[in-house]
Design a protein around this motif. Structure first.
Motif, PDB file in Angstrom:
ATOM      1  N   LEU A  28     -47.830 -45.306  42.174  1.00 61.49           N
ATOM      2  CA  LEU A  28     -46.477 -45.868  42.172  1.00 61.49           C
ATOM      3  C   LEU A  28     -46.320 -46.766  40.943  1.00 61.49           C
ATOM      4  CD1 LEU A  28     -43.904 -45.987  44.053  1.00 61.49           C
ATOM      5  CD2 LEU A  28     -44.784 -48.217  44.795  1.00 61.49           C
ATOM      6  N   ARG A  29     -45.319 -46.448  40.121  1.00 61.98           N
ATOM      7  CA  ARG A  29     -45.081 -47.201  38.883  1.00 61.98           C
ATOM      8  C   ARG A  29     -43.863 -48.100  39.086  1.00 61.98           C
ATOM      9  NH1 ARG A  29     -44.750 -41.755  35.414  1.00 61.98           N
ATOM     10  NH2 ARG A  29     -43.407 -41.351  37.216  1.00 61.98           N
ATOM     11  N   VAL A  30     -44.103 -49.417  39.051  1.00 62.61           N
ATOM     12  CA  VAL A  30     -43.081 -50.393  39.402  1.00 62.61           C
ATOM     13  C   VAL A  30     -42.770 -51.274  38.205  1.00 62.61           C
ATOM     14  CG1 VAL A  30     -42.458 -52.279  40.964  1.00 62.61           C
ATOM     15  CG2 VAL A  30     -43.929 -50.408  41.784  1.00 62.61           C
ATOM     16  N   ALA A  31     -41.494 -51.386  37.862  1.00 59.03           N
ATOM     17  CA  ALA A  31     -41.046 -52.347  36.852  1.00 59.03           C
ATOM     18  C   ALA A  31     -40.607 -53.620  37.562  1.00 59.03           C
ATOM     19  CB  ALA A  31     -39.884 -51.779  36.056  1.00 59.03           C
ATOM     20  N   GLY A 145     -34.021 -50.183  29.830  1.00 55.80           N
ATOM     21  CA  GLY A 145     -33.024 -49.529  29.006  1.00 55.80           C
ATOM     22  C   GLY A 145     -33.525 -48.377  28.170  1.00 55.80           C
ATOM     23  N   GLY A 146     -34.847 -48.140  28.163  1.00 57.16           N
ATOM     24  CA  GLY A 146     -35.398 -47.150  27.254  1.00 57.16           C
ATOM     25  C   GLY A 146     -35.882 -45.881  27.893  1.00 57.16           C
ATOM     26  N   GLY A 147     -35.565 -45.666  29.150  1.00 55.56           N
ATOM     27  CA  GLY A 147     -35.965 -44.434  29.813  1.00 55.56           C
ATOM     28  C   GLY A 147     -37.429 -44.372  30.191  1.00 55.56           C
ATOM     29  N   LEU A 148     -38.093 -45.520  30.323  1.00 55.71           N
ATOM     30  CA  LEU A 148     -39.480 -45.502  30.749  1.00 55.71           C
ATOM     31  C   LEU A 148     -39.571 -44.993  32.187  1.00 55.71           C
ATOM     32  CD1 LEU A 148     -40.729 -48.898  29.245  1.00 55.71           C
ATOM     33  CD2 LEU A 148     -41.310 -46.590  28.460  1.00 55.71           C
ATOM     34  N   PRO A 149     -40.612 -44.194  32.510  1.00 56.07           N
ATOM     35  CA  PRO A 149     -40.666 -43.522  33.819  1.00 56.07           C
ATOM     36  C   PRO A 149     -41.211 -44.408  34.939  1.00 56.07           C
ATOM     37  CG  PRO A 149     -42.529 -42.821  32.471  1.00 56.07           C
ATOM     38  CD  PRO A 149     -41.701 -43.732  31.607  1.00 56.07           C
ATOM     39  N   PHE A 150     -40.346 -45.232  35.488  1.00 59.11           N
ATOM     40  CA  PHE A 150     -40.717 -46.055  36.637  1.00 59.11           C
ATOM     41  C   PHE A 150     -40.246 -45.370  37.918  1.00 59.11           C
ATOM     42  CE2 PHE A 150     -40.359 -49.314  33.260  1.00 59.11           C
ATOM     43  CZ  PHE A 150     -41.646 -49.843  33.344  1.00 59.11           C
ATOM     44  N   ASP A 151     -41.029 -45.538  38.977  1.00 59.80           N
ATOM     45  CA  ASP A 151     -40.642 -45.012  40.292  1.00 59.80           C
ATOM     46  C   ASP A 151     -39.786 -46.009  41.059  1.00 59.80           C
ATOM     47  OD1 ASP A 151     -42.276 -42.559  40.094  1.00 59.80           O
ATOM     48  OD2 ASP A 151     -43.958 -43.970  40.143  1.00 59.80           O
ATOM     49  N   VAL A 152     -40.033 -47.292  40.846  1.00 56.53           N
ATOM     50  CA  VAL A 152     -39.258 -48.364  41.484  1.00 56.53           C
ATOM     51  C   VAL A 152     -38.952 -49.405  40.419  1.00 56.53           C
ATOM     52  CG1 VAL A 152     -39.234 -50.169  43.242  1.00 56.53           C
ATOM     53  CG2 VAL A 152     -40.381 -48.001  43.723  1.00 56.53           C
ATOM     54  N   ALA A 153     -37.700 -49.837  40.368  1.00 54.97           N
ATOM     55  CA  ALA A 153     -37.286 -50.866  39.416  1.00 54.97           C
ATOM     56  C   ALA A 153     -36.812 -52.097  40.174  1.00 54.97           C
ATOM     57  CB  ALA A 153     -36.178 -50.351  38.509  1.00 54.97           C
ATOM     58  N   VAL A 193     -34.175 -52.688  43.417  1.00 56.80           N
ATOM     59  CA  VAL A 193     -34.140 -54.021  44.027  1.00 56.80           C
ATOM     60  C   VAL A 193     -33.552 -54.978  42.995  1.00 56.80           C
ATOM     61  CG1 VAL A 193     -35.472 -55.909  45.053  1.00 56.80           C
ATOM     62  CG2 VAL A 193     -36.184 -53.530  45.427  1.00 56.80           C
ATOM     63  N   VAL A 194     -32.514 -55.701  43.379  1.00 58.56           N
ATOM     64  CA  VAL A 194     -31.904 -56.689  42.500  1.00 58.56           C
ATOM     65  C   VAL A 194     -32.034 -58.052  43.172  1.00 58.56           C
ATOM     66  CG1 VAL A 194     -29.788 -57.468  41.379  1.00 58.56           C
ATOM     67  CG2 VAL A 194     -30.303 -55.019  41.516  1.00 58.56           C
ATOM     68  N   VAL A 195     -32.569 -58.996  42.423  1.00 57.72           N
ATOM     69  CA  VAL A 195     -32.772 -60.354  42.929  1.00 57.72           C
ATOM     70  C   VAL A 195     -31.985 -61.324  42.059  1.00 57.72           C
ATOM     71  CG1 VAL A 195     -34.447 -62.159  43.484  1.00 57.72           C
ATOM     72  CG2 VAL A 195     -35.097 -59.741  43.701  1.00 57.72           C
ATOM     73  N   ARG A 196     -31.102 -62.075  42.655  1.00 57.94           N
ATOM     74  CA  ARG A 196     -30.426 -63.140  41.925  1.00 57.94           C
ATOM     75  C   ARG A 196     -31.361 -64.350  41.891  1.00 57.94           C
ATOM     76  NH1 ARG A 196     -24.013 -63.104  43.686  1.00 57.94           N
ATOM     77  NH2 ARG A 196     -23.556 -60.983  42.917  1.00 57.94           N
ATOM     78  N   ALA A 197     -31.602 -64.831  40.677  1.00 55.46           N
ATOM     79  CA  ALA A 197     -32.631 -65.859  40.498  1.00 55.46           C
ATOM     80  C   ALA A 197     -32.102 -67.064  39.749  1.00 55.46           C
ATOM     81  CB  ALA A 197     -33.831 -65.248  39.768  1.00 55.46           C
ATOM     82  N   ASP A 198     -30.839 -67.420  39.967  1.00 54.75           N
ATOM     83  CA  ASP A 198     -30.275 -68.579  39.275  1.00 54.75           C
ATOM     84  C   ASP A 198     -31.079 -69.845  39.575  1.00 54.75           C
ATOM     85  OD1 ASP A 198     -28.361 -66.896  38.330  1.00 54.75           O
ATOM     86  OD2 ASP A 198     -26.654 -67.953  39.205  1.00 54.75           O
ATOM     87  N   ASP A 199     -31.489 -69.997  40.822  1.00 52.39           N
ATOM     88  CA  ASP A 199     -32.313 -71.129  41.243  1.00 52.39           C
ATOM     89  C   ASP A 199     -33.632 -70.564  41.752  1.00 52.39           C
ATOM     90  OD1 ASP A 199     -33.581 -73.254  42.510  1.00 52.39           O
ATOM     91  OD2 ASP A 199     -31.731 -74.056  43.361  1.00 52.39           O
TER      92      ASP A 199
END
Length: 209
Positions: A28-31, A145-153, A193-199
């Motif tokens: 599993l390739r995760v960014a 943005g560069g098309g790297l082959p990740f399975d989960v971002a 998965v998107v995480v808001r990390a302002d704080d």
């Protein structure tokens, strides 16, 4: 779309559980992507032990260890946001030494570090064998943005105001690069998965309906 507040500890637990259950051919390739102010390296490092406890072999790779040589990276100066955006990370090296070997037909023989940016020379790191079913966590900035082959971002996002406030003064010159990334790539629109990390003490998960 819903935004669910979550503690930093529970964020790590939920992400680790999700990744432990995820399947992919090979490994599993995760960014884990985000600006330095969001500390993507720290989040990836925090996932290592829970994933191992769940029975998944893990390798954490920092994109900062796959930068291009200074002669290329700094060709247009040390504080050029367009060069930072377009060419600091050696994406070909990251693909060749990490993501392709971890892919469906890959050997599992991964290089955890390619370039020592401080010494500006090859890191001479030994290869690591990651068995099938393993997880490789690649953490860093501008990865999606560069098309790297990740399975989960996984993408850590800050509002422009929070990004400006939390960015180290010595790195404020990079802010136009992150504005361009948000505008041209918009990783928050497609990351798994998107995480808001302002704080950092009060992150929030963005959940799509």
């Amino acid at each position: 779309m819903r935004v669910r507040p979550i503690t930093p500890e529970l964020l790590v637990t939920e992400l680790a559980d999700r990744l432990a259950r995820a399947a992919a051919p090979g490994r599993l390739r995760v960014a884990v992507d985000g600006p330095p102010a969001a500390e993507p390296d720290a989040l990836a490092a925090a996932l290592v032990d829970p994933l191992r406890a769940a029975g998944r072999p893990v390798l954490h790779v920092r994109a900062a260890d796959f930068l291009r040589p200074a002669s290329i990276r700094l060709e247009h100066g040390r504080t050029n946001p367009d060069a930072y955006y377009e060419g600091w990370v050696d994406e070909a090296g990251l693909r060749r030494e990490v993501l392709d070997p971890a892919g469906p037909d890959g050997s599992g023989r991964l290089l955890p570090s390619l370039w020592d940016a401080d010494a500006d020379r090859a890191s001479r790191a030994p290869y690591v064998e990651l068995p099938p079913g393993g997880v490789v966590l690649v953490s860093g900035t501008l990865l999606l943005g560069g098309g790297l082959p990740f399975d989960v971002a996984v993408h850590l996002v800050l509002s422009p105001a929070a990004l400006g406030r939390r960015t180290d003064p010595e790195l404020r010159w990079t802010l136009p690069a992150f504005a361009r990334y948000a505008d041209e790539v918009d990783p928050a629109s497609f990351a798994d998965v998107v995480v808001r990390a302002d704080d950092p003490r009060h992150p929030a998960l963005v959940e799509r309906d």
